[in-house]
Design a protein around this motif. Structure first.
Motif, PDB file in Angstrom:
ATOM      1  N   THR A 402      10.458  39.598 116.551  1.00 35.46           N
ATOM      2  CA  THR A 402      10.891  38.526 115.659  1.00 35.46           C
ATOM      3  C   THR A 402      12.260  38.857 115.073  1.00 35.46           C
ATOM      4  O   THR A 402      12.530  40.011 114.742  1.00 35.46           O
ATOM      5  CB  THR A 402       9.873  38.344 114.513  1.00 35.46           C
ATOM      6  OG1 THR A 402       8.594  38.004 115.079  1.00 35.46           O
ATOM      7  CG2 THR A 402      10.298  37.248 113.557  1.00 35.46           C
ATOM      8  N   GLU A 403      13.111  37.849 114.979  1.00 41.90           N
ATOM      9  CA  GLU A 403      14.345  37.979 114.195  1.00 41.90           C
ATOM     10  C   GLU A 403      14.527  36.708 113.376  1.00 41.90           C
ATOM     11  O   GLU A 403      13.770  35.736 113.515  1.00 41.90           O
ATOM     12  CB  GLU A 403      15.548  38.270 115.099  1.00 41.90           C
ATOM     13  CG  GLU A 403      15.469  39.674 115.707  1.00 41.90           C
ATOM     14  CD  GLU A 403      16.801  40.285 116.068  1.00 41.90           C
ATOM     15  OE1 GLU A 403      17.838  39.591 116.010  1.00 41.90           O
ATOM     16  OE2 GLU A 403      16.816  41.492 116.422  1.00 41.90           O
ATOM     17  N   PHE A 404      15.574  36.707 112.536  1.00 44.23           N
ATOM     18  CA  PHE A 404      15.700  35.689 111.498  1.00 44.23           C
ATOM     19  C   PHE A 404      17.105  35.081 111.510  1.00 44.23           C
ATOM     20  O   PHE A 404      18.073  35.728 111.931  1.00 44.23           O
ATOM     21  CB  PHE A 404      15.395  36.326 110.139  1.00 44.23           C
ATOM     22  CG  PHE A 404      14.106  37.099 110.141  1.00 44.23           C
ATOM     23  CD1 PHE A 404      12.890  36.462 109.952  1.00 44.23           C
ATOM     24  CD2 PHE A 404      14.095  38.474 110.393  1.00 44.23           C
ATOM     25  CE1 PHE A 404      11.689  37.169 109.981  1.00 44.23           C
ATOM     26  CE2 PHE A 404      12.908  39.195 110.422  1.00 44.23           C
ATOM     27  CZ  PHE A 404      11.695  38.537 110.218  1.00 44.23           C
ATOM     28  N   GLY A 408      15.740  30.731 106.444  1.00 44.59           N
ATOM     29  CA  GLY A 408      14.315  30.637 106.143  1.00 44.59           C
ATOM     30  C   GLY A 408      13.440  30.549 107.373  1.00 44.59           C
ATOM     31  O   GLY A 408      12.224  30.337 107.257  1.00 44.59           O
ATOM     32  N   TYR A 409      14.046  30.716 108.572  1.00 45.62           N
ATOM     33  CA  TYR A 409      13.267  30.598 109.792  1.00 45.62           C
ATOM     34  C   TYR A 409      13.219  31.928 110.540  1.00 45.62           C
ATOM     35  O   TYR A 409      14.153  32.742 110.463  1.00 45.62           O
ATOM     36  CB  TYR A 409      13.861  29.527 110.715  1.00 45.62           C
ATOM     37  CG  TYR A 409      13.825  28.145 110.098  1.00 45.62           C
ATOM     38  CD1 TYR A 409      12.645  27.413 110.043  1.00 45.62           C
ATOM     39  CD2 TYR A 409      14.984  27.590 109.552  1.00 45.62           C
ATOM     40  CE1 TYR A 409      12.613  26.152 109.475  1.00 45.62           C
ATOM     41  CE2 TYR A 409      14.957  26.318 108.967  1.00 45.62           C
ATOM     42  CZ  TYR A 409      13.766  25.605 108.929  1.00 45.62           C
ATOM     43  OH  TYR A 409      13.737  24.355 108.343  1.00 45.62           O
ATOM     44  N   ALA A 410      12.130  32.077 111.263  1.00 46.29           N
ATOM     45  CA  ALA A 410      11.938  33.246 112.110  1.00 46.29           C
ATOM     46  C   ALA A 410      11.732  32.778 113.541  1.00 46.29           C
ATOM     47  O   ALA A 410      11.281  31.649 113.789  1.00 46.29           O
ATOM     48  CB  ALA A 410      10.732  34.047 111.630  1.00 46.29           C
ATOM     49  N   LYS A 424       8.499  28.949 110.121  1.00 44.44           N
ATOM     50  CA  LYS A 424       9.071  29.012 108.777  1.00 44.44           C
ATOM     51  C   LYS A 424       8.444  30.177 108.014  1.00 44.44           C
ATOM     52  O   LYS A 424       7.219  30.355 108.021  1.00 44.44           O
ATOM     53  CB  LYS A 424       8.808  27.695 108.039  1.00 44.44           C
ATOM     54  CG  LYS A 424       9.806  27.401 106.954  1.00 44.44           C
ATOM     55  CD  LYS A 424       9.656  25.975 106.451  1.00 44.44           C
ATOM     56  CE  LYS A 424      10.711  25.704 105.377  1.00 44.44           C
ATOM     57  NZ  LYS A 424      10.542  24.358 104.804  1.00 44.44           N
ATOM     58  N   ILE A 425       9.285  30.942 107.352  1.00 43.40           N
ATOM     59  CA  ILE A 425       8.791  32.170 106.723  1.00 43.40           C
ATOM     60  C   ILE A 425       7.870  31.860 105.544  1.00 43.40           C
ATOM     61  O   ILE A 425       6.844  32.513 105.350  1.00 43.40           O
ATOM     62  CB  ILE A 425       9.973  33.052 106.257  1.00 43.40           C
ATOM     63  CG1 ILE A 425      10.807  33.508 107.463  1.00 43.40           C
ATOM     64  CG2 ILE A 425       9.471  34.269 105.479  1.00 43.40           C
ATOM     65  CD1 ILE A 425      12.101  34.187 107.093  1.00 43.40           C
ATOM     66  N   GLY A 448      20.522  39.127 113.277  1.00 40.47           N
ATOM     67  CA  GLY A 448      19.156  38.685 113.019  1.00 40.47           C
ATOM     68  C   GLY A 448      18.225  39.708 112.417  1.00 40.47           C
ATOM     69  O   GLY A 448      17.124  39.353 111.988  1.00 40.47           O
ATOM     70  N   ASP A 449      18.609  40.986 112.410  1.00 37.67           N
ATOM     71  CA  ASP A 449      17.775  41.982 111.727  1.00 37.67           C
ATOM     72  C   ASP A 449      18.446  42.483 110.457  1.00 37.67           C
ATOM     73  O   ASP A 449      18.015  43.466 109.871  1.00 37.67           O
ATOM     74  CB  ASP A 449      17.463  43.161 112.655  1.00 37.67           C
ATOM     75  CG  ASP A 449      18.680  44.029 112.924  1.00 37.67           C
ATOM     76  OD1 ASP A 449      19.822  43.543 112.746  1.00 37.67           O
ATOM     77  OD2 ASP A 449      18.503  45.209 113.290  1.00 37.67           O
TER      78      ASP A 449
END
Length: 660
Positions: A402-404, A408-410, A424-425, A448-449
């Motif tokens: 997973t990254e972001f 507010g989304y993953a 959505k987180i 993303g991390d």
């Protein structure tokens, strides 16, 4: 070793096979391709890409730098494997980079590039990457795109959970994939004594904040599980780092069955600040350990290798409060920390949900001592429900990483159902899903991390290519897919092939790297012991059967270009200094029949090729990099005479009977 028995489930794959999860079949490519894809990935001639992407080369042992969104390959950076293209690992200056406690190891399996961070943001200074097979961590200088340091890790079998940075790159951290007896113990033990004699070891490598120099600060001795990936906390969770671990059954054979028995394995939460304090207080135990520390000096253009002899350890069972375990379904692979540092998304590769853990709840459970059992009688296992923020339901099959995006989304890869899922987180609602071609492992969002993701692009790093490119026999190029994540719906923009296996990638806005670029090495700062800084200083020196050739290269000749007095049995070291002081004017150097590689010498740099002539006769040498209109004229000759010959050493340039 004893710990709480968790309920056995029927084989997880049976669960997955029986799932009615929607979206388990990838959609058609045409439905997911952005209608404006060509325009969005087109970078006009002469223009730069917006983003650098650094992809591990997997079993090639290297790193590849690409421009995004075009997908153009910019450079292969040699790290753990010899690279004949530019002489890395072949030249005398770079051979020490591949030294290990096992001797010269010319190959490795590179998996996880990791950009250095300041205040949790990618800072564009260094790129770290792990050697998975012979456990090592390398550091690449992103001003020169050269590997400048490689540190071997002792007590490790399979350096897979590595290298992951803490928030300010105080440490890069690695963990063992294959637990094994520690190096200082008697390793000649029955394999089935695994539970008794095998250990895990977590390595904390200290990084100098100004120069980037690495040293092995300490290792934590942990239970003999298989440790997978990790990520450090941010902000409120700054002091912690989280590792996934599987094979908590502690099996040592047929792991695909025996390490999949329990319904939950663990996230191991380590308070690294507390470990640091314990080491500073002298609580560590010094043990013998043999490991190589290799450093490439960009002033001497030469690497050195030092064999270290010891390290400090902390046995986590002796220090309460250092390690806690969070139950996690099932055979977890990745654990990823949200940009605000509050949530940890874990991915059990055999699980049908994505559990998201709360850092606040973890601290509260620790304070209340709400334990669900103990490992080894002293290492607390927290209760799943007490630390859970929630579960992403029906995400797909085989969640991995997973990254972001900072909004507010993953985004999580689904290996089995071949898709990327956006969720959505805050409420764990699935927003979108897009097929990938095929079986994605890692993904990468720009930053993303980090604490402040740039977003915009996502790379899906796929394991299987199948029908995506023109076939090339049994071996197909590995695949990477670029996805636009700016809108509510993800859109596929581009496929492009990669080198080796694109195991993982890190992406960073190009402006963070462009500003630090070195365009050439200043000749006056060249401290190589064999540097020749002007043509008048070129020479050939014999010392017994060793012959040193001090050579220069400049458009469009090599000096000297006629060398006599070389004999069978000699060891000839040709030290070539590139006198150019301009950007993008390297020179190459190769000798007919040399059992070695070529050299590729950057402006202002000195490189050395060792040559052992095997035949009497005239042997040409030449520049291999097309450097000027008269590149073809950039050549020379060795005269090789029999052993014991009286032909004296003689060298020259410009002594031309034709013009005389």
């Amino acid at each position: 070793m004893k710990f709480l028995s968790y309920k056995l489930l029927v084989p997880a794959l049976a669960i997955l096979a029986g799932s009615t999860i929607s979206g388990c079949k990838p959609g058609k490519a045409g439905s997911s391709v952005d209608a404006d894809a060509a325009q969005k990935v087109y970078v006009a001639p002469g223009k730069y890409d917006e983003v650098y992407a650094f992809l591990s080369g997997g079993f090639s042992g290297q790193v590849a730098a690409y421009g995004i969104p075009s997908g153009r390959l910019l450079k292969v950076i040699p790290v753990f494997s010899q690279n004949a293209e530019n002489g890395y690992g072949y030249s005398e200056e770079t051979k020490p980079m591949l030294n290990t406690s096992h001797g010269f190891v010319p190959w490795d399996d590179s998996h996880h590039p990791e950009l250095s961070k300041t205040n949790g943001e990618d800072d564009g200074r260094w790129l770290f990457i792990n050697g998975n097979n012979t456990p090592r961590i390398a550091r690449i200088n992103l001003a020169t795109f050269k590997t400048v340091e490689i540190l071997e890790l002792p007590n490790i079998g399979g350096n897979h959970a590595s290298p992951f940075c803490t928030e300010n790159t105080e440490y890069v951290v690695g963990n063992t994939r294959f637990s094994e007896p520690l190096d200082n113990s008697n390793g000649d033990v029955p394999i089935n004594s695994y539970k008794k004699n095998f250990k895990g070891a977590v390595s904390f490598v200290k990084v100098d904040k100004d120069k980037g120099a690495m040293n092995l600060a300490f290792q934590l001795i942990v239970p003999p599980f298989n440790y997978d990936l990790a990520h450090a906390g941010k902000g409120p969770s700054h002091d912690w780092i989280f590792f996934t671990c599987y094979n908590t059954e502690q099996a040592n054979t047929l792991l695909e069955v025996n390490a999949s028995q329990r319904d939950k394995d663990f996230i191991m939460a380590v308070n690294w600040k507390k470990a640091e304090e314990l080491i500073a207080a002298g609580k560590g135990t010094k043990i013998t350990a043999k490991y190589a520390h290799n450093v490439y000096n960009e002033n001497t253009h030469t690497a050195t290798s030092v064999m270290e002899t010891g390290t400090q350890t902390l046995d986590v069972t002796k220090f309460p409060g250092l390690v806690y375990y969070l139950p996690c379904p099932k055979s977890p692979h990745g654990v990823d920390v949200t940009p605000d540092g509050e949530y940890m998304a874990a991915s059990g590769k055999l699980a049908a949900v994505i559990p998201v853990f709360s850092f606040k709840k973890m601290l509260a459970a620790i304070d209340k001592k709400q334990y669900d059992g103990m490992i080894d009688g002293v290492l607390p296992v927290l209760k799943y429900e007490d630390v859970l923020h929630g579960e992403v339901k029906k995400p797909g099959l085989g969640p991995l990483h997973t990254e972001f995006d900072g909004k507010g989304y993953a985004y999580t890869t689904m290996f089995v159902s071949s898709e990327v899922v956006k969720w959505k987180i805050d409420n764990l609602e699935i927003i979108d899903r897009i097929p990938s071609y095929y079986s994605p492992g890692h993904l990468s969002v720009v930053g993303g991390d980090s604490k402040k993701p740039f977003g915009k692009y996502l790379l899906s790093l796929n394991k299987i290519t199948k029908d995506r490119y023109l076939p090339t026999g049994p071996e197909l190029a590995q695949a990477c897919q670029l996805i636009d994540i700016t809108g509510n719906k993800m859109k596929l923009l581009l496929d492009f092939p990669t080198i080796g296996e694109p195991h993982y990638a890190q992406m960073i806005p190009a402006e963070k790297i462009l500003k630090n670029q070195v365009k050439f090495f200043k000749l006056e700062e060249n401290k190589n012991a064999y540097a020749t800084k002007s043509e008048k200083d070129t020479k050939v020196v014999r010392n017994g059967n060793r012959v040193d050739v001090y050579m220069t290269a400049i458009r469009s000749h090599l000096a000297p270009d006629n060398i006599e007095g070389i004999k069978i049995g000699d060891e000839v070291y040709v030290h070539v200094t590139n006198l150019e002081q301009d950007w993008d004017v390297p020179h190459g150097f190769a000798i007919k029949g040399a059992n070695n590689a070529e050299l590729l010498i950057m402006p202002g740099e000195t490189c050395t090729l060792k040559w052992t002539p095997g035949l009497v006769g005239i042997v040409p040498y030449y520049c291999t990099d097309f450097c000027s209109a008269l590149h073809q004229e950039m050549q020379g000759y060795f005269r090789v005479s029999p052993a014991g010959s009286n032909v004296p050493v003689k060298f020259s340039i410009g002594e031309n009977p034709v013009t005389q």
